[in-house]
Design an enzyme around this catalytic site. Structure first.
Site, PDB file in Angstrom:
ATOM      1  N   ARG A 362       0.849  -1.188   0.000  1.00 44.11           N
ATOM      2  CA  ARG A 362       0.000   0.000   0.000  1.00 44.11           C
ATOM      3  C   ARG A 362       0.881   1.233   0.000  1.00 44.11           C
ATOM      4  O   ARG A 362       1.858   1.291   0.760  1.00 44.11           O
ATOM      5  CB  ARG A 362      -0.887   0.037   1.253  1.00 44.11           C
ATOM      6  CG  ARG A 362      -1.842  -1.113   1.318  1.00 44.11           C
ATOM      7  CD  ARG A 362      -2.739  -1.019   2.530  1.00 44.11           C
ATOM      8  NE  ARG A 362      -3.625  -2.180   2.565  1.00 44.11           N
ATOM      9  CZ  ARG A 362      -4.485  -2.419   3.540  1.00 44.11           C
ATOM     10  NH1 ARG A 362      -4.587  -1.591   4.553  1.00 44.11           N
ATOM     11  NH2 ARG A 362      -5.254  -3.492   3.500  1.00 44.11           N
ATOM     12  N   GLN A 380      -0.701  -9.613   5.839  1.00 45.15           N
ATOM     13  CA  GLN A 380      -1.915  -9.684   6.646  1.00 45.15           C
ATOM     14  C   GLN A 380      -2.220 -11.137   6.951  1.00 45.15           C
ATOM     15  O   GLN A 380      -2.129 -11.984   6.059  1.00 45.15           O
ATOM     16  CB  GLN A 380      -3.091  -9.098   5.875  1.00 45.15           C
ATOM     17  CG  GLN A 380      -3.051  -7.591   5.772  1.00 45.15           C
ATOM     18  CD  GLN A 380      -4.308  -7.050   5.124  1.00 45.15           C
ATOM     19  OE1 GLN A 380      -4.644  -7.437   4.020  1.00 45.15           O
ATOM     20  NE2 GLN A 380      -4.998  -6.170   5.810  1.00 45.15           N
ATOM     21  N   HIS A 384     -11.114 -14.855   4.666  1.00 45.65           N
ATOM     22  CA  HIS A 384     -12.412 -14.457   4.138  1.00 45.65           C
ATOM     23  C   HIS A 384     -13.387 -15.582   4.404  1.00 45.65           C
ATOM     24  O   HIS A 384     -13.112 -16.736   4.091  1.00 45.65           O
ATOM     25  CB  HIS A 384     -12.291 -14.111   2.655  1.00 45.65           C
ATOM     26  CG  HIS A 384     -11.385 -12.942   2.437  1.00 45.65           C
ATOM     27  ND1 HIS A 384     -10.054 -13.079   2.125  1.00 45.65           N
ATOM     28  CD2 HIS A 384     -11.610 -11.611   2.591  1.00 45.65           C
ATOM     29  CE1 HIS A 384      -9.500 -11.877   2.066  1.00 45.65           C
ATOM     30  NE2 HIS A 384     -10.400 -10.970   2.351  1.00 45.65           N
TER      31      HIS A 384
END
Length: 636
Positions: A362, A380, A384
RNA sequence: GCUCAUGUAGCUCAGUCGGCAGAGCACUACCUUGGUAAGGUAGAGGUCACCGGUUCGAUUCCGGUCAUGAGCUCCA
């Protein structure tokens, strides 16, 4: 007469109009001396405020957060007064009390240097010595505006104009200085016995980057000099735990000019990372997750479909392959979704929990980078969860419980925030309301207290965030649980229901560590670099007294290696005190010292980094002890 | 990205009001074989962040760039 119910439950009767101070003084003279105000029926009162109806009263001292707030708010007025005395042309903005002190924002046409700061602090001490009384008065709106216009305070005029129609506009006057302020305040400046200015930094007027940047002076204050010294000392100690400092000293990681925000993990840092990851895998298998790995670079078109192009482009990096546009993933969700979409799913399979230790990139603003806490690439510990709508609450609860389990294992205090719909977001109001309510229900079911963070959700859904503290009390978001009705829609996700028809699943995006990098940063600061044995990069250091024991040391080393203990040996021609000192500075949990005595008996001398010399034992006894600590993930 | 500050040896930091740069620790070699937080001697190590300008001469002064720190903004 009014009935006053005190904190301990006793009820006393006073004349109507009794002041807070009179009540405190009636309880005891000692209390009256340290009283700073009171909470009256949930509202904060000053010592001089009168009470005219039956009330619950709790006297506030510096031990109460609200007491500190009053104290430091007055401290910030003292700062403003000192600045105006020395530099009358400086314009005043705002000056509130904050967690560990206070600040005041100024608009000055010169740079506030350390010398100027010293001067201001000296002037503040004069203001305190003068023991000026604070007097509160009210003005109607037009007079208030006129008053501040005459004083040449444009920021104050703006503040008054923005006050609600019916707001009463109050001012506090101390000596020749008057400030717009709702209060509450101390009775006089002399109460502030110990005060210190700590730093200056830029801050946008009203926190908006389109506005002018003002100069913010930070300070702190206490009722006693000893408390101030203790606080300053605590800050010094906290700096020693800074993960950037310890990361360098313990050779865990580095961040180099060649890659700002892109950390390098060294061998010792990798041990911690790998231990965390294998722990993570274990608990996720146990909790019904499958693991996947999705590519770091994917076609740009995917990011148009997911909504990232419209809502997240500024934070993304792009590249070209064979003339086609590709993006470097800032999030793992589209990849996870493609895995789900790769085949048909039955309602019988749901919930499907797909975990991924995914490396994301990012573009963070250069000024926001901070060691491992805020970087431009990080892993991370994502997952999900694809589920039916009626599984939402149970699944969110499951994640909350798992997060709580992990944070408690590390002994972390955390606080929770619920973030709602931001301005630039996608989806219908109904979906957002449904999603937000589901999160609230789960929070309530888990009996978790939370802070509401309006408008701070992800662009695709509301979220529950878990925040952890660093060594100086700054909080960092780690775990997050985000509920998403949008992506399943955009990607046309489906499952076959019991009716044989296609239905739309709901998604949860979640992390526990948040980012492995940030979590390691938090771990370093919380343990001050002295990791529990299961995480320690080197668990045992073996050292010999003289060259005579070299072979014996190697035998012990092999025995520990056979048991998967992370061991290092120090055979250098140095005195034992020197070797111990070095191992101690590296915060290695166990040291094994062997000389001729140990060799003859076939034992080892064990030294613990905190407990010191533990005497001798056999190697097997030592292995039993250390394995117990490792397997139990014991803190020390 | 913005404001301010900082950038000298691997690390922590001195220093030069402009005249070819220093300490401690770490590192290497030798002496020392020593029992629970620093044994001794010697040596090696720096384009003073980078690029320009001023100057006879710049690590030092000026400008720009990059990075770092504090905070703002933003966020895992």
């Amino acid at each position: 007469m009014v009935n006053i119910r005190l904190k301990d439950g006793t009820i006393k009767e006073y004349e109507s109009g009794v002041t807070v101070y009179e009540i405190a003084n009636d309880i005891s003279g000692g209390l009256a001396r340290v009283a700073l105000g009171a909470t009256v029926n949930g509202k904060t009162f000053e010592l001089n405020d009168k009470i005219e109806c039956d009330s619950e009263v709790s006297i506030l001292t510096f031990n109460d957060d609200e007491g500190k707030r009053i104290f430091r708010h007055t401290s910030s007025h003292i700062l403003a007064q000192a600045v105006k005395r020395l530099y009358p042309d400086v314009k005043l903005a705002i000056g509130p009390a904050i967690e560990n002190g206070f600040y005041y924002d100024f608009d000055a046409d010169f740079v506030i240097t350390q010398e100027i700061l010293d001067k201001i602090e000296a002037e503040m001490k004069k203001v305190i010595k003068e023991d000026l009384k604070l007097e509160k008065f009210y003005l109607p709106r037009d007079e208030a505006v006129k008053f501040m216009e005459e004083k040449g305070e444009p920021y104050k005029v703006e503040l008054i104009n923005d006050l609600q129609e019916d707001a009463s506009i109050s001012f506090y006057k101390q000596g020749g200085f008057t400030d717009l302020c709702a209060g509450p305040h101390l009775q006089s400046t002399g109460k502030v016995k110990a005060i210190k200015l700590l730093s200056v930094a830029g801050a946008y007027w009203r926190g908006n980057e389109n506005n002018k940047m003002l100069q913010r002076i930070y300070g702190s204050s206490f009722t006693k000099k000893s408390e101030l010294d203790e606080y300053l000392n605590m800050l010094e100690e906290a700096k020693k735990r800074d993960h950037r400092k310890l990361g360098k000293e313990l050779d865990l990681f580095s961040i180099q000019d060649e890659g700002p925000g892109f950390p390098f993990f060294h061998p010792k840092g990798m041990v911690i990372r790998n231990e965390l990851e294998s722990f993570w895998r274990k608990i996720h298998v146990r909790n019904g997750y499958k693991e996947i790995k999705t590519p770091i670079i994917l076609n740009e078109e995917l990011w148009h479909r997911s909504g990232h192009w419209d809502h997240y482009k500024e934070n993304m990096y792009f590249t070209k392959i064979d003339g086609e546009n590709y993006a470097i993933k800032p999030m793992n969700c589209p990849g996870g979704i493609l895995v789900y979409k790769n085949k048909m799913h039955s309602y019988r399979e749901l919930p499907i929990r797909l975990g991924e230790l995914g490396l994301v990139h990012r573009h963070e603003l250069s000024g926001a980078l901070h060691g491992l806490m805020r970087v431009r690439n990080f892993t991370q510990d994502d997952a999900h969860i694809f589920m039916t709508p009626d599984q939402i609450k149970e699944e969110v609860l499951g994640v909350i419980r798992l997060t709580d389990y992990v944070y408690k294992l590390f002994g972390f205090d955390y606080h929770v925030e619920l973030s709602t719909r931001p301005e630039n977001s996608m989806g219908s109001d109904e979906d957002w309301e449904h999603a937000t309510n589901s999160l609230i229900e789960a929070l309530n079911a888990a009996k978790l207290e939370y802070k509401l963070n309006e408008g701070d959700g992800a662009f695709y859904g509301p979220k529950i965030d878990f925040h952890l503290k660093d060594s100086i009390g700054r909080t960092w978001q780690c775990g997050t649980i985000q509920l998403d009705f949008q992506m399943p829609e955009r990607f046309d996700l489906s499952y076959i229901g019991p009716d044989g028809e296609k239905h739309r699943p709901v998604m949860i995006h979640r992390t526990i560590f948040g980012s492995i990098e940030r979590f390691i940063g938090i771990l370093i600061e919380n343990y001050a670099g002295a990791f529990p044995v299961w995480l320690a990069p080197v668990q045992v250091q073996i050292m010999n007294i003289t060259d005579n024991q070299i072979n014996y040391v190697k035998t012990i080393e092999n025995k520990l290696l056979d048991d998967d203990i992370r061991v290092e040996v120090d055979l250098r021609n140095e005195k034992i005190g020197y070797k111990i000192r070095e191992a101690q500075m590296e915060k290695i949990p166990y040291m094994i010292v062997v000389g001729d005595k140990e060799m003859e008996k076939g034992v080892v001398s064990v030294r613990h980094r905190k407990l010191g010399d533990m005497g001798t034992m056999t190697i097997d006894e030592f292995l039993d002890m250390i394995n117990q600590k490792i397997n139990g993930k014991v803190a020390e």
